[in-house]
Design a protein around this motif. Structure first.
Motif, short mmCIF file in Angstrom:
data_model
loop_
_atom_site.label_atom_id
_atom_site.label_comp_id
_atom_site.label_asym_id
_atom_site.label_seq_id
_atom_site.Cartn_x
_atom_site.Cartn_y
_atom_site.Cartn_z
N THR A 10 0.70 -1.14 0.02
CA THR A 10 -0.11 0.19 0.17
C THR A 10 0.78 1.29 -0.02
N HIS A 12 4.13 1.71 -1.17
CA HIS A 12 5.08 1.99 -2.71
C HIS A 12 5.06 0.93 -3.58
N ASP A 14 3.24 -1.06 -6.82
CA ASP A 14 2.38 -0.23 -8.02
C ASP A 14 1.02 -0.26 -7.91
N HIS A 17 -1.00 2.71 -5.89
CA HIS A 17 -1.29 4.11 -6.35
C HIS A 17 -2.84 3.73 -6.66
N ARG A 20 -4.50 4.39 -3.14
CA ARG A 20 -4.53 5.72 -2.68
C ARG A 20 -5.53 6.69 -3.74
N GLY A 21 -5.70 6.09 -5.10
CA GLY A 21 -6.52 6.97 -5.84
C GLY A 21 -7.92 6.40 -5.78
#
Length: 75
Positions: A10, A12, A14, A17, A20-21
């Protein structure tokens, strides 16, 4: 989706992202270790896919490589 470490994934990975979006739930994954140990379901039909997001845990990388080689050698 299979991951090697939830926190790293969560923070870093892939697909972090996408979390987080707001496109993917932070709980939409299963530990690859649990799948390999038979404790969790991975892909169970040819129509399904498994996405793996590994963030670099050397011990797990070695275990995965060892299992892959052993599987290839026995098939």
């Amino acid at each position: 989706m299979a991951t090697d470490d939830h926190q790293q994934w969560t923070d870093h990975g892939d697909f972090g992202h996408a979390v987080r979006g707001g496109f993917v739930s932070p709980h939409s994954h299963t530990s690859l270790g649990r799948i390999l140990a038979g404790e969790a379901l991975g892909r169970n039909t040819d129509a399904r896919i498994t996405i793996v997001d590994l963030t670099g845990l050397p011990v797990l990388d070695l275990a995965i490589a060892t299992l892959a080689v052993e599987t290839i050698e026995t098939t």
